[in-house]
Design an enzyme around this catalytic site. Structure first.
Site, PDB file in Angstrom:
ATOM      1  N   ASP A  56      -2.404 -43.499 107.748  1.00 46.91           N
ATOM      2  CA  ASP A  56      -1.575 -44.424 106.967  1.00 46.91           C
ATOM      3  C   ASP A  56      -0.231 -44.694 107.653  1.00 46.91           C
ATOM      4  O   ASP A  56       0.237 -43.895 108.461  1.00 46.91           O
ATOM      5  CB  ASP A  56      -1.275 -43.823 105.585  1.00 46.91           C
ATOM      6  CG  ASP A  56      -2.479 -43.848 104.660  1.00 46.91           C
ATOM      7  OD1 ASP A  56      -3.600 -44.133 105.127  1.00 46.91           O
ATOM      8  OD2 ASP A  56      -2.284 -43.564 103.462  1.00 46.91           O
ATOM      9  N   ASP A  57       0.374 -45.791 107.262  1.00 51.83           N
ATOM     10  CA  ASP A  57       1.789 -46.131 107.524  1.00 51.83           C
ATOM     11  C   ASP A  57       2.076 -46.685 108.931  1.00 51.83           C
ATOM     12  O   ASP A  57       3.220 -46.985 109.239  1.00 51.83           O
ATOM     13  CB  ASP A  57       2.749 -44.956 107.258  1.00 51.83           C
ATOM     14  CG  ASP A  57       2.756 -44.543 105.801  1.00 51.83           C
ATOM     15  OD1 ASP A  57       2.050 -45.176 104.995  1.00 51.83           O
ATOM     16  OD2 ASP A  57       3.473 -43.581 105.462  1.00 51.83           O
ATOM     17  N   HIS A 106      -2.326 -51.568 103.540  1.00 49.40           N
ATOM     18  CA  HIS A 106      -1.500 -50.511 102.921  1.00 49.40           C
ATOM     19  C   HIS A 106      -0.194 -51.127 102.409  1.00 49.40           C
ATOM     20  O   HIS A 106       0.858 -50.490 102.469  1.00 49.40           O
ATOM     21  CB  HIS A 106      -1.250 -49.395 103.951  1.00 49.40           C
ATOM     22  CG  HIS A 106      -0.716 -48.115 103.374  1.00 49.40           C
ATOM     23  ND1 HIS A 106      -1.236 -47.506 102.265  1.00 49.40           N
ATOM     24  CD2 HIS A 106       0.306 -47.304 103.780  1.00 49.40           C
ATOM     25  CE1 HIS A 106      -0.559 -46.396 102.010  1.00 49.40           C
ATOM     26  NE2 HIS A 106       0.382 -46.257 102.901  1.00 49.40           N
ATOM     27  N   HIS A 110       5.368 -51.330 101.817  1.00 46.59           N
ATOM     28  CA  HIS A 110       5.331 -49.944 101.346  1.00 46.59           C
ATOM     29  C   HIS A 110       6.514 -49.629 100.426  1.00 46.59           C
ATOM     30  O   HIS A 110       7.309 -48.722 100.698  1.00 46.59           O
ATOM     31  CB  HIS A 110       5.342 -48.995 102.559  1.00 46.59           C
ATOM     32  CG  HIS A 110       4.672 -47.684 102.314  1.00 46.59           C
ATOM     33  ND1 HIS A 110       5.289 -46.637 101.657  1.00 46.59           N
ATOM     34  CD2 HIS A 110       3.434 -47.239 102.632  1.00 46.59           C
ATOM     35  CE1 HIS A 110       4.461 -45.605 101.606  1.00 46.59           C
ATOM     36  NE2 HIS A 110       3.318 -45.941 102.176  1.00 46.59           N
ATOM     37  N   HIS A 201      -1.093 -39.451 108.860  1.00 48.50           N
ATOM     38  CA  HIS A 201      -0.164 -40.568 109.084  1.00 48.50           C
ATOM     39  C   HIS A 201       0.055 -40.706 110.590  1.00 48.50           C
ATOM     40  O   HIS A 201       0.407 -39.701 111.229  1.00 48.50           O
ATOM     41  CB  HIS A 201       1.166 -40.313 108.366  1.00 48.50           C
ATOM     42  CG  HIS A 201       1.020 -40.242 106.872  1.00 48.50           C
ATOM     43  ND1 HIS A 201       0.543 -39.126 106.223  1.00 48.50           N
ATOM     44  CD2 HIS A 201       1.239 -41.173 105.921  1.00 48.50           C
ATOM     45  CE1 HIS A 201       0.493 -39.376 104.927  1.00 48.50           C
ATOM     46  NE2 HIS A 201       0.903 -40.609 104.702  1.00 48.50           N
TER      47      HIS A 201
HETATM   48 ZN   LIG Z   1       1.801 -44.760 102.933  1.00 50.88          ZN
END
Ligand SMILES: [Zn+2]
Length: 239
Positions: A56-57, A106, A110, A201
């Protein structure tokens, strides 16, 4: 007789009401319950050893190192990217795709208050990110992972509107919380089982260092990482 029936119905009504309030409170806590919207968090029955690494991210410069590691073990992964970061590193996003991995949504930015956004605001976050992924991949992504794993009625309605699927996880590395890559490695390893969707991540050296130990361990134990679409038999992008 009439009072008897009324009393019975009222008690029944009260029971149902209390149950539904309880379920609603419980459902918004834990992504794995998938109460508001169907959420995939693992694959119950799959060939022995199949797991899905997810990141993620990103994308970020660390993604490049992670891609090299995945390539060395011939593992596939899924990257739940932030729209803003995709705009900064489109060439890294293209590397992800060219090497046979999957990209999911995602959100665009965010937001820290993601759990408090209205349906319309969640839809905007989803659509802005979809547009950027579409520019890179050529197709609309089908997978969405909500920031912080939040699912609530706004998120449920938004993903119904954008016709996307929520992908959770059941093996959380806590790689943004735990400071020591050895502890992260042992945490993931301890819980590991076939069908796991593993959350990492691609935003720190710590995660890269964890993978340098985890990937050889997976290989040694007969595990193979596949993309989420492969693990779940779902389509990653709209036709
Ligand atoms: Zn995230």
């Amino acid at each position: 007789m009439l009072i008897g029936i009324f009393g019975y119905s009222f008690a029944w009504f009260l029971t149902v009401l209390l149950l539904s309030i309880g379920l609603t409170a419980w459902g918004s806590f834990d992504i794995r319950l998938g109460y508001f919207t169907p959420t995939f968090f693992r694959k119950k029955y799959t060939a022995e050893g199949r797991v899905a690494l997810t990141f993620d991210d990103g994308p970020s410069p660390y993604t490049v190192e992670i891609l090299q590691l995945l390539k060395a073990y011939q593992f596939k992964a899924t990257f739940f990217c932030i729209g803003k970061e995709l705009s900064v590193y489109p060439h890294i996003a293209r590397m992800i795709i060219n090497e046979g991995h999957t990209i999911g949504n995602h959100t665009y930015s965010h937001p820290k208050n993601f759990g408090f956004l209205k349906e319309r605001e969640v839809v905007t976050e989803l659509e802005q990110c979809n547009v950027i992924i579409q520019q890179i991949v050529g197709k609309k992504p089908q997978f969405f992972r909500p920031p912080f794993g939040v699912t609530n009625p706004s998120v449920a309605k938004a993903v119904q509107y954008t016709a996307q699927q929520v992908i959770g996880w059941n093996n959380r590395s806590l790689d943004t919380v735990i400071g020591d890559d050895d502890k992260i490695y042992r945490r993931v390893r301890q819980k590991l089982k076939t069908g796991d969707i593993i959350l990492f991540h691609d935003t720190s050296q710590r995660t890269v260092d964890t993978l340098k130990r985890l990937l050889p361990y997976l290989e040694k134990k007969g595990y193979i990482s596949v993309s989420v679409d492969d693990l779940l038999n779902l389509q990653a992008y709209e036709d």
